[in-house]
Design a protein around this motif. Structure first.
Motif, PDB file in Angstrom:
ATOM      1  N   TYR A 118       0.792  -1.116  -0.026  1.00  0.00           N
ATOM      2  CA  TYR A 118      -0.195   0.022  -0.228  1.00  0.00           C
ATOM      3  C   TYR A 118       0.963   1.283  -0.122  1.00  0.00           C
ATOM      4  O   TYR A 118       2.053   1.258   0.376  1.00  0.00           O
ATOM      5  N   GLY A 119       0.271   2.398  -0.390  1.00  0.00           N
ATOM      6  CA  GLY A 119       0.886   3.645  -0.242  1.00  0.00           C
ATOM      7  C   GLY A 119       0.408   4.323   0.816  1.00  0.00           C
ATOM      8  O   GLY A 119      -0.758   4.157   1.247  1.00  0.00           O
ATOM      9  N   LEU A 120       1.216   5.129   1.638  1.00  0.00           N
ATOM     10  CA  LEU A 120       0.992   5.656   2.921  1.00  0.00           C
ATOM     11  C   LEU A 120       0.989   7.157   2.741  1.00  0.00           C
ATOM     12  O   LEU A 120       2.099   7.741   2.314  1.00  0.00           O
ATOM     13  N   ASP A 121      -0.147   7.915   2.980  1.00  0.00           N
ATOM     14  CA  ASP A 121      -0.140   9.108   3.173  1.00  0.00           C
ATOM     15  C   ASP A 121      -0.081   9.862   4.767  1.00  0.00           C
ATOM     16  O   ASP A 121      -1.028   9.108   5.348  1.00  0.00           O
ATOM     17  N   VAL A 122       0.357  10.779   4.928  1.00  0.00           N
ATOM     18  CA  VAL A 122       0.192  11.397   6.400  1.00  0.00           C
ATOM     19  C   VAL A 122      -0.223  12.824   6.127  1.00  0.00           C
ATOM     20  O   VAL A 122       0.579  13.711   5.500  1.00  0.00           O
ATOM     21  N   ASN A 123      -1.351  13.261   6.509  1.00  0.00           N
ATOM     22  CA  ASN A 123      -1.756  14.632   6.312  1.00  0.00           C
ATOM     23  C   ASN A 123      -1.670  15.075   4.825  1.00  0.00           C
ATOM     24  O   ASN A 123      -1.322  16.004   4.604  1.00  0.00           O
ATOM     25  N   TYR A 124      -2.375  14.364   4.042  1.00  0.00           N
ATOM     26  CA  TYR A 124      -2.401  14.430   2.601  1.00  0.00           C
ATOM     27  C   TYR A 124      -1.012  14.364   1.920  1.00  0.00           C
ATOM     28  O   TYR A 124      -0.991  14.793   0.417  1.00  0.00           O
ATOM     29  N   GLU A 125      -0.133  14.053   2.374  1.00  0.00           N
ATOM     30  CA  GLU A 125       1.332  14.076   1.849  1.00  0.00           C
ATOM     31  C   GLU A 125       1.715  12.754   1.827  1.00  0.00           C
ATOM     32  O   GLU A 125       1.909  11.782   2.819  1.00  0.00           O
ATOM     33  N   HIS A 126       2.127  12.162   0.505  1.00  0.00           N
ATOM     34  CA  HIS A 126       2.604  10.615   0.285  1.00  0.00           C
ATOM     35  C   HIS A 126       4.110  10.520   0.834  1.00  0.00           C
ATOM     36  O   HIS A 126       4.753  11.412   0.894  1.00  0.00           O
ATOM     37  N   VAL A 127       3.884   9.552   1.786  1.00  0.00           N
ATOM     38  CA  VAL A 127       5.222   9.376   2.769  1.00  0.00           C
ATOM     39  C   VAL A 127       6.057   8.324   2.031  1.00  0.00           C
ATOM     40  O   VAL A 127       7.315   8.316   1.924  1.00  0.00           O
ATOM     41  N   SER A 128       5.268   7.085   1.814  1.00  0.00           N
ATOM     42  CA  SER A 128       6.031   5.886   1.371  1.00  0.00           C
ATOM     43  C   SER A 128       5.249   4.882   0.534  1.00  0.00           C
ATOM     44  O   SER A 128       3.905   4.969   1.216  1.00  0.00           O
ATOM     45  N   ASP A 129       5.797   3.891   0.013  1.00  0.00           N
ATOM     46  CA  ASP A 129       5.068   2.692  -0.472  1.00  0.00           C
ATOM     47  C   ASP A 129       5.509   1.836   0.685  1.00  0.00           C
ATOM     48  O   ASP A 129       6.901   1.641   1.058  1.00  0.00           O
ATOM     49  N   CYS A 130       4.583   0.719   1.196  1.00  0.00           N
ATOM     50  CA  CYS A 130       4.739   0.061   2.369  1.00  0.00           C
ATOM     51  C   CYS A 130       4.195  -1.204   2.250  1.00  0.00           C
ATOM     52  O   CYS A 130       3.577  -1.489   1.274  1.00  0.00           O
ATOM     53  N   GLY A 131       4.611  -2.171   3.020  1.00  0.00           N
ATOM     54  CA  GLY A 131       4.366  -3.481   2.980  1.00  0.00           C
ATOM     55  C   GLY A 131       4.174  -4.098   4.227  1.00  0.00           C
ATOM     56  O   GLY A 131       4.860  -3.715   5.333  1.00  0.00           O
ATOM     57  N   ILE A 132       3.141  -4.780   4.661  1.00  0.00           N
ATOM     58  CA  ILE A 132       2.778  -5.588   5.700  1.00  0.00           C
ATOM     59  C   ILE A 132       2.784  -6.957   5.588  1.00  0.00           C
ATOM     60  O   ILE A 132       2.183  -7.585   4.579  1.00  0.00           O
ATOM     61  N   SER A 133       3.773  -7.911   6.270  1.00  0.00           N
ATOM     62  CA  SER A 133       3.731  -9.007   6.152  1.00  0.00           C
ATOM     63  C   SER A 133       3.208  -9.788   7.371  1.00  0.00           C
ATOM     64  O   SER A 133       3.749  -9.509   8.627  1.00  0.00           O
ATOM     65  N   VAL A 134       2.239 -10.628   7.417  1.00  0.00           N
ATOM     66  CA  VAL A 134       1.412 -11.298   9.004  1.00  0.00           C
ATOM     67  C   VAL A 134       1.370 -12.736   8.395  1.00  0.00           C
ATOM     68  O   VAL A 134       1.072 -13.281   7.444  1.00  0.00           O
ATOM     69  N   LYS A 135       2.167 -13.625   9.627  1.00  0.00           N
ATOM     70  CA  LYS A 135       2.031 -14.939   9.400  1.00  0.00           C
ATOM     71  C   LYS A 135       1.420 -15.290  10.569  1.00  0.00           C
ATOM     72  O   LYS A 135       1.537 -14.856  11.887  1.00  0.00           O
ATOM     73  N   ILE A 136       0.317 -16.042  10.529  1.00  0.00           N
ATOM     74  CA  ILE A 136      -0.401 -16.541  11.787  1.00  0.00           C
ATOM     75  C   ILE A 136      -0.436 -18.162  11.689  1.00  0.00           C
ATOM     76  O   ILE A 136      -0.853 -18.796  10.743  1.00  0.00           O
TER      77      ILE A 136
END
Length: 147
Positions: A118-136
């Motif tokens: 996903y892309g992350l914006d903070v206060n309408y400013e693009h901050v970075s492209d991110c990733g989350i990996s979850v293992k259950i």
């Protein structure tokens, strides 16, 4: 999968200045109800001397992560939609935008592997492209499970 699980999460925290990967491994509880996967776990917050209660809800093409405690946020990851939410911290509120580009979920009898881009914006400013990996993984087989 059993109720008692080990949860491994990588890349969840918003560390703008840090490029080191962040990984949390903790015990949790797993439930499957109404065709939805639920994972509950607590996270110790070192800087605040507190605990954050976390819930992950996984459905078809939609993942929600709710954090309550020293910080509060309800993040919604849905491919093709930008979701806005407030990330409430002891230091103030941030408006974050989550623009999900990809969700993959692999399920087996003893584990679930979830990846979100996903892309992350903070206060309408693009901050970075991110990733989350979850293992259950079931506690009893967590050391044996590989996907």
């Amino acid at each position: 999968m059993t109720k008692d699980v080990l949860v491994t999460i990588a890349g969840l925290q918003f560390e703008i200045d840090s490029e080191e990967p962040i990984e949390v491994i903790t015990a949790g509880q797993y439930f499957y109800k109404n065709e939805k996967h639920y994972v509950l776990y607590d996270e110790i917050v070192d800087d605040m001397n507190g605990i954050c209660k976390n819930k992950i809800k996984i459905t078809n093409n939609l993942v929600e992560i709710l954090k309550t405690g020293s910080s509060n946020v309800h993040m919604v990851f849905e491919v093709g939609k930008k979701n806005l939410t407030y990330y409430n911290t002891p230091f103030g509120n941030l408006l974050i935008g989550i623009d999900t580009t990809k969700i993959t979920c692999k399920e087996s009898e003893e584990a679930i592997e979830l990846n979100i881009e996903y892309g992350l914006d903070v206060n309408y400013e693009h901050v970075s492209d991110c990733g989350i990996s979850v293992k259950i993984a079931s506690k009893k087989t967590a050391t044996k499970v590989t996907m």
